[in-house]
Design a protein around this motif. Structure first.
Motif, PDB file in Angstrom:
ATOM      1  N   SER A  25       0.811  -1.217   0.000  1.00 35.75           N
ATOM      2  CA  SER A  25       0.000   0.000   0.000  1.00 35.75           C
ATOM      3  C   SER A  25       0.847   1.272   0.000  1.00 35.75           C
ATOM      4  CB  SER A  25      -0.935  -0.013   1.218  1.00 35.75           C
ATOM      5  OG  SER A  25      -0.175  -0.031   2.409  1.00 35.75           O
ATOM      6  N   LYS A  26       2.166   1.141  -0.092  1.00 33.40           N
ATOM      7  CA  LYS A  26       3.047   2.320  -0.093  1.00 33.40           C
ATOM      8  C   LYS A  26       4.020   2.192  -1.260  1.00 33.40           C
ATOM      9  CE  LYS A  26       1.172   4.090   3.436  1.00 33.40           C
ATOM     10  NZ  LYS A  26       1.398   3.898   4.852  1.00 33.40           N
ATOM     11  N   PRO A  27       4.567   3.330  -1.740  1.00 40.33           N
ATOM     12  CA  PRO A  27       5.562   3.238  -2.814  1.00 40.33           C
ATOM     13  C   PRO A  27       6.795   2.459  -2.341  1.00 40.33           C
ATOM     14  CG  PRO A  27       5.032   5.554  -2.297  1.00 40.33           C
ATOM     15  CD  PRO A  27       4.333   4.713  -1.282  1.00 40.33           C
ATOM     16  N   ALA A  28       7.329   1.608  -3.225  1.00 35.30           N
ATOM     17  CA  ALA A  28       8.528   0.836  -2.863  1.00 35.30           C
ATOM     18  C   ALA A  28       9.411   0.670  -4.101  1.00 35.30           C
ATOM     19  CB  ALA A  28       8.122  -0.508  -2.278  1.00 35.30           C
ATOM     20  N   GLU A  29       9.646   1.807  -4.792  1.00 35.54           N
ATOM     21  CA  GLU A  29      10.380   1.755  -6.063  1.00 35.54           C
ATOM     22  C   GLU A  29      11.831   2.231  -5.918  1.00 35.54           C
ATOM     23  OE1 GLU A  29       8.860   0.263  -8.518  1.00 35.54           O
ATOM     24  OE2 GLU A  29       7.121   0.165  -7.173  1.00 35.54           O
TER      25      GLU A  29
END
Ligand SMILES: NC(=O)C1=CN([C@@H]2O[C@H](COP(=O)(O)OP(=O)(O)OC[C@H]3O[C@@H](n4cnc5c(N)ncnc54)[C@H](OP(=O)(O)O)[C@@H]3O)[C@@H](O)[C@H]2O)C=CC1
Ligand SMILES: CC(=O)C(=O)O
Ligand SMILES: [Mg+2]
Length: 407
Positions: A25-29
């Motif tokens: 549910s969170k950005p992980a890039e």
């Protein structure tokens, strides 16, 4: 293999096995995202939670997460087939939590030797969840399990087969009796089954006005009566001082049949013994106590419900558990109490009396639905359930003093 069986197996197997998956549910890039999500950033919420335990609701998914926990000892009406065989049902409940109430849910199937071992297993992992939905655990063990877990856990613990079923049964029953022109306080009720669902359904019907002495409960040995010496403490509460011994004896002049037992145990001929305008809830899954076609062929004045989606009047706990947990978790209730259950009964039953939105008719693949013998209870895909049942449950939690967040 029948067409439907093949379709059901294909649905579960393809394109990926099972019915649920976990999403982030969170950005992980980027490197920065990872620094926030994991090391070193993750240390910050760790420190906060260690200092202020309630911060776990602020910084983790706990507050929106329900565990669906089973040992597979009473899988639908299929019996004690063990933890792994229960997994498709538990994944199904998780799917329904997400689909109807946007609650994240994970299934947990527990192998255990003793009841105490099961209780310890669940109690030891409970804190990681916002709520625990116990599912398909047979009677009488389910009663002790739920009681003990409610005592030991700080989050709502709810045995769906008991209370979810009871809430939906009560909602449907009050409406069906109203349509048949009968008062629940005068109704003679035959309950086929004396397990988790049966005991809870009858206790809640009594809270809604039914008379204990007008209830005839049956198990595999027949009518539960005061001269039997093989009754557990839960069945004893329904031991009737009567000479009735068989299903046919009990049905003589009865107003209501509630089936929470097993498939095809109610002969069509026996329906003719009941009073005028009876109500028949044949709720065993997947195969009801009597097929609706047979019941309707036997007499024309019945109101008939089953636990299935493919007949009118689906009396199934799916109409309750997503919404009662949504309401409980929204106000961080410590338990799901009787006030919240009764609020759910009335919120569910009232929706059936109102005009049905077009989108619901479309999803139900019908052109019209109007409060009456073929529509006593809302459809599970009715979006009003989420708003109305959850709100009624939250309000009841606040009013009864078990909410830890007051909106
Ligand atoms: N529609 C719905 O929403 C729901 C439906 N159900 C259905 O209710 C049924 C029972 O589930 P649950 O209460 O969890 O299971 P339990 O194992 O706790 O209880 C089963 C009960 O049914 C009785 N029973 C089984 N077969 C017969 C029979 N042939 N005649 C009379 N009694 C019988 C058993 O008798 P004994 O005590 O003698 O063993 C026992 O009392 C299942 O079919 C399930 O699908 C359950 C929950 C929700
Ligand atoms: C619906 C459900 O929970 C059951 O049949 O067990
Ligand atoms: Mg169940």
């Amino acid at each position: 293999m029948s067409d439907f069986k093949a379709q059901a197996l294909k649905y579960h197997a393809e394109p990926t096995p099972g019915k649920i998956s976990i999403e982030i549910s969170k950005p992980a890039e980027t490197v920065r995202d990872l620094a926030l999500a994991y090391s070193p950033g993750v240390a910050e919420p760790v420190r906060c939670i260690a200092e202020t335990p309630d911060d776990v609701y602020k910084y983790t998914a706990k507050g929106n997460l329900v565990a669906v926990i089973s040992n597979g000892s009473a899988i639908l009406g299929l019996g004690n087939l063990g933890p792994m065989a229960s997994k498709p049902v538990m994944e199904g409940k998780a799917l329904l939590f997400k689909r109807f109430a946007n609650l994240d849910s994970i299934d947990i199937e527990v192998s255990h030797r003793t009841t105490e071992e099961f209780i310890n297993t669940v109690a030891n992992i409970a804190d990681t969840f916002g709520g625990i939905n116990l599912e398909d655990i047979k009677a009488p063990e389910c009663f002790e399990i739920e009681k003990e877990l409610i005592k030991r856990c700080n989050i709502p613990v709810f045995h769906d087969d008991q209370h979810g079923t009871a809430i939906v049964t009560a909602a449907g029953m009050l409406n069906a009796l109203e349509i048949q022109g009968k008062d629940i306080g005068d109704a003679t009720i035959v309950c086929m089954g004396a397990g988790a669902a049966a005991i809870a359904c009858m206790e809640l019907l009594i809270k809604c006005g039914a008379k204990r002495e007008y209830i005839y409960m049956l198990d595999t040995k027949g009518v539960i009566h005061t001269r039997r010496d093989d009754l557990n403490e839960y069945k004893k509460l329904f031991a009737n001082n009567t000479d009735k011994r068989t299903l046919e004896d009990a049905l003589e002049g009865a107003d209501v049949f509630v089936g929470v037992s097993g498939p095809d145990v109610l002969p069509a001929e026996a329906l003719k013994l009941m009073a005028d305008k009876p109500v028949i809830f044949a709720c065993s899954n997947p195969d009801p106590e009597i097929k609706p076609e047979l019941a309707h062929a036997s007499r024309s004045d019945i109101i008939m419900a089953t636990g299935r989606s493919d007949y009118p009047n689906q009396v199934n706990n799916v109409l309750c558990f997503p919404f009662i947990f949504r309401g409980a978790l929204d106000v961080r209730a410590s338990v799901i109490n009787d006030e919240m259950k009764i609020a759910a009964v009335h919120a569910i039953r009232n929706i059936a009396k109102e005009p049905v939105p077009e989108a619901v008719l479309k999803a139900a693949e019908v052109t019209a639905l109007e409060f009456g013998p073929e529509y006593i209870i809302p459809k599970p895909m009715d979006p009003r359930l989420l708003d109305r049942v959850s709100k009624a449950v939250s309000e009841a939690a606040v009013a009864s003093g078990v909410a830890r967040l007051v909106p």
